[in-house]
Structures are given as structure tokens and as C-alpha cells.
Design an enzyme around this catalytic site. Sequence first.
Site, PDB file in Angstrom:
ATOM      1  N   THR A   1       0.830  -1.210   0.000  1.00 59.17           N
ATOM      2  CA  THR A   1       0.000   0.000   0.000  1.00 59.17           C
ATOM      3  C   THR A   1       0.861   1.255   0.000  1.00 59.17           C
ATOM      4  OG1 THR A   1      -0.097  -0.348   2.361  1.00 59.17           O
ATOM      5  CG2 THR A   1      -2.075  -0.899   1.136  1.00 59.17           C
TER       6      THR A   1
ATOM      7  N   LEU B   1      12.220  -9.050   6.465  1.00 58.01           N
ATOM      8  CA  LEU B   1      12.318  -8.206   7.658  1.00 58.01           C
ATOM      9  C   LEU B   1      13.139  -6.946   7.399  1.00 58.01           C
ATOM     10  CD1 LEU B   1      12.890 -11.012  10.313  1.00 58.01           C
ATOM     11  CD2 LEU B   1      10.812  -9.724   9.890  1.00 58.01           C
TER      12      LEU B   1
ATOM     13  N   SER C   1      16.322  -6.232   6.016  1.00 61.15           N
ATOM     14  CA  SER C   1      17.725  -6.041   6.389  1.00 61.15           C
ATOM     15  C   SER C   1      18.331  -4.889   5.577  1.00 61.15           C
ATOM     16  CB  SER C   1      18.505  -7.329   6.165  1.00 61.15           C
ATOM     17  OG  SER C   1      18.262  -7.817   4.865  1.00 61.15           O
TER      18      SER C   1
ATOM     19  N   GLU D   1      17.565   2.576  -2.809  1.00 63.40           N
ATOM     20  CA  GLU D   1      16.983   1.369  -3.432  1.00 63.40           C
ATOM     21  C   GLU D   1      16.631   1.654  -4.891  1.00 63.40           C
ATOM     22  OE1 GLU D   1      16.261  -1.693  -2.082  1.00 63.40           O
ATOM     23  OE2 GLU D   1      16.547  -1.328   0.058  1.00 63.40           O
TER      24      GLU D   1
ATOM     25  N   ASP E   1       9.658   0.554   4.774  1.00 62.12           N
ATOM     26  CA  ASP E   1      10.749  -0.108   5.498  1.00 62.12           C
ATOM     27  C   ASP E   1      11.700   0.906   6.117  1.00 62.12           C
ATOM     28  OD1 ASP E   1       9.486  -2.219   4.334  1.00 62.12           O
ATOM     29  OD2 ASP E   1      11.094  -2.682   2.922  1.00 62.12           O
TER      30      ASP E   1
ATOM     31  N   TYR F   1       8.425  -7.333  -8.121  1.00 59.10           N
ATOM     32  CA  TYR F   1       7.983  -6.234  -7.251  1.00 59.10           C
ATOM     33  C   TYR F   1       7.718  -4.984  -8.101  1.00 59.10           C
ATOM     34  CZ  TYR F   1       7.971  -2.771  -3.511  1.00 59.10           C
ATOM     35  OH  TYR F   1       7.617  -1.751  -2.656  1.00 59.10           O
TER      36      TYR F   1
HETATM   37  C1  GLA Z   1       8.938  -4.228   0.472  1.00 57.31           C
HETATM   38  C2  GLA Z   1       9.121  -2.752   0.114  1.00 57.31           C
HETATM   39  C3  GLA Z   1       8.124  -1.866   0.866  1.00 57.31           C
HETATM   40  C4  GLA Z   1       6.702  -2.379   0.737  1.00 57.31           C
HETATM   41  C5  GLA Z   1       6.637  -3.881   1.018  1.00 57.31           C
HETATM   42  C6  GLA Z   1       5.285  -4.461   0.737  1.00 57.31           C
HETATM   43  O1  GLA Z   1       9.288  -4.455   1.802  1.00 57.31           O
HETATM   44  O2  GLA Z   1      10.435  -2.338   0.395  1.00 57.31           O
HETATM   45  O3  GLA Z   1       8.236  -0.535   0.428  1.00 57.31           O
HETATM   46  O4  GLA Z   1       6.169  -2.068  -0.515  1.00 57.31           O
HETATM   47  O5  GLA Z   1       7.598  -4.617   0.264  1.00 57.31           O
HETATM   48  O6  GLA Z   1       4.348  -3.941   1.608  1.00 57.31           O
END
Ligand code: GLA
Length: 383
Positions: free
Chosen positions: A36, A124, A126, A160, A172, A222
Amino acid sequence: MESMKAKIQKIFKERFGEPGTLYASAGRINLIGEHTDYNGGFVFPGAIDKVIMAEIKPNGLDKVRVYSIDINEYAEFGLKEEDAPSQSWARYIFGICREIQKRGGTVKGFDAVFAGNVPLGAGLSSSAALESCFAFALNDLYNSNSIDKFELAKIGQSTEHNYCGVNCGIMDQFASVFGRKGNLMRLDCRSMEYEYFPFNPEGYKLVLVDSRVKHELKDSPYNKRRESCERVAKMLGVETLRDATMENLNAIKGEITAEDYFRAKFVIEEKQRVLDVCDALNAGDYETVGKKMYETHEGLSKDYEVSCEELDFLNDVAKTLGVTGSRIMGGGFGGCTINLVKNDLHDDFIEVAVRKFNEKYGHEPKIYDVVISDGARKIEEAE
Ligand code: GLA
């Protein structure tokens, strides 16, 4: 924690002599609100007690010299765009330096040694922990902490995007920088308003079950998910799917691919689930929290298609045992499930999940009890 710190200090001394300063930042969980963030929706993460820790010291040179204890590799690079290192782990650090410089901040040469206990590939984050650790440190060492915390998170996110090929959202890095002990955070990724939520569900535990599988799919799935969402938003004439409803989506159903339709459907439903979970938490209604987690899993598996056989299996095991809530967590294609488990079911659940998974896939999943902790920080000597 102590032994990680001692190990870093020992190796730093051997390689670079006089001690530097220690910094750490955390991995994260996310209770609900997946995929989201880059759609302008809500997320509900918290930092955890698993960190990347680094000792860092200015070296008076125009280059960075850094050693990764866990990977057992050394990298050396300058601070200009053309100096990008080839090792993927070092590109995170290089990216942080470059993104600070691009924003007018100062970065000069430094020596660093780092290690971590955030499991890699478990969902998680990293990488966000690594980025936030160095962003926080370089802000402290060279910029008198003048870069604000949101900008630090964005520096990690841009790293990233520009140096690691992942078009991620902000969740994250936000969680890693803003994390606070005992609190989850609800972030509105459109307005960037956030709220801390003390999280200590009476009678329940949060348990992560790490499948230890990572299905590396080709052509960056992704980024592809994100593209689907952006295509639908464009068709609807809105900036992000945050501003779309199911009625809007159904009205253009015939004009978009079935795949894009289901991707957008998941996002539209998921943004509402985060709000529902917040209401349920405020009312102490953990049954509803759990129900929403199962719905998220279903959506991530069937509509967004970022689950995999192993994670669907773990979700089924949880459901069959009567676990309150369970779902895949993070970007997907492997990693962990996050489970909301009643205290009296906790031991049974772990025993059965480990045994059944091992019987079927030939290796045991890893179990982590989640402790919600602080995010990016300087490590004081006593810690
Ligand atoms: C990864 C991405 C986040 C987010 C999640 C899914 O962790 O780095 O920005 O989009 O996937 O919620």
C-alpha cells in the site's frame, strides 16, 4: 547484542586502529498494509530487536573503506557517481553517501565495519536497516544531525531506487528510522502523517515463522506489481490508488487486463483493512485484527500473487490450528508469515508448524518471537 558489538569493535580495531562511533538501525515487521505504501495508502509497521550495527570513523581520505563481517568481504570506493562499487551490499552504503550529497549534505571518507542479526531474505528489511544505520550515522558525523528523519528515510528509499533496482515504497526505511520500543506506527503514505500505537496485546503474542525460502523470480516482480498499480491509477485519472474505490475500478474493468484489475482490487481493499485494524486495536478486538490478517493473506496470494506454496502452507497450518491471525509479510515470494497467536496456543503452534513444514519441505522454518524496539540510533557505551 553485546557479542555483536564486541565482535565489531575487535575487528574495527584490527583493521583501522583507533575506535570509531557505533550506530545501529532495525529491521521491521508490518502488522497489516502490504504493497500500500507506493499506492499512497496506509501501513502499520514497527521496528524490531534485530539490527544492523556499524562502527564508523572519518579517515581523512576521499574514499570509503568498509568491511562486512557477515559476508566476509571488504569494499573500497570513492564518493563520486562513477565510483559505484560492484558488490551489491556495498552499493547500499555508496547509495546512501550519494543521496546525502545530492541533497546538499556532506559526506567525507570514512572507515566502517558492520554486522547484523536481521535475517536476510526473510522479509524483515535487512536492507532498510543497513541504509538507515549509515544514513543516521553520516547525518550525525558530518551534518550535525541537520537532515530530518523523513529525509533520512527518503535517502534510504532513493538508494533502493537509484542504486539497487528496487522501486520500493517508504515503509521499510520509515519503520527503521522512526521505530520506537513497544510501539507500532500507522503511517499515511500520502500525507506522511503518522501516529504511534502502543502495542502489547494482552493474552497474545506475535510470532514470525520464517520459511527460509526465497523465490528469486526474474524480471523484478515487485517493480511489475507497482507498474500495474500505476497503470490502473492513470486509467482512473488519479495520482495513486489511494484515491480509487471499487466502484471506480469496476467501471473500467473491461478496459484493463484481468491481472491489473486484481492487483488494484487488492490494494483498494488492503488500504481499508489497515484502518479497520486500527479501530479493532483501539477496541481491544483482536479477533477482528486476526480476521483481517487472514484476508490480507488471501488477497496477497490470490489477487496480488506474491505468495508461494510454502507460505500458503504455513498460513493453512495456522488456520487449521485456530491461530487468531496469520499472513505473509513484506514484499513476498518467500520469507516470513506473521502470526497473532493466543498465549495458550503459542507452544503448540510452533511445535506443529515446525514439524509439518519440515515433513513437507525437508527443512525447519525459523521462529522469532517479535520484540518491538527502537529504530536508528547511536549506541551508547553502556548499551
Ligand atoms: C517491500 C518494500 C516496501 C513495501 C513492502 C510491501 O518491503 O520495500 O516498500 O512495498 O515490500 O508492503
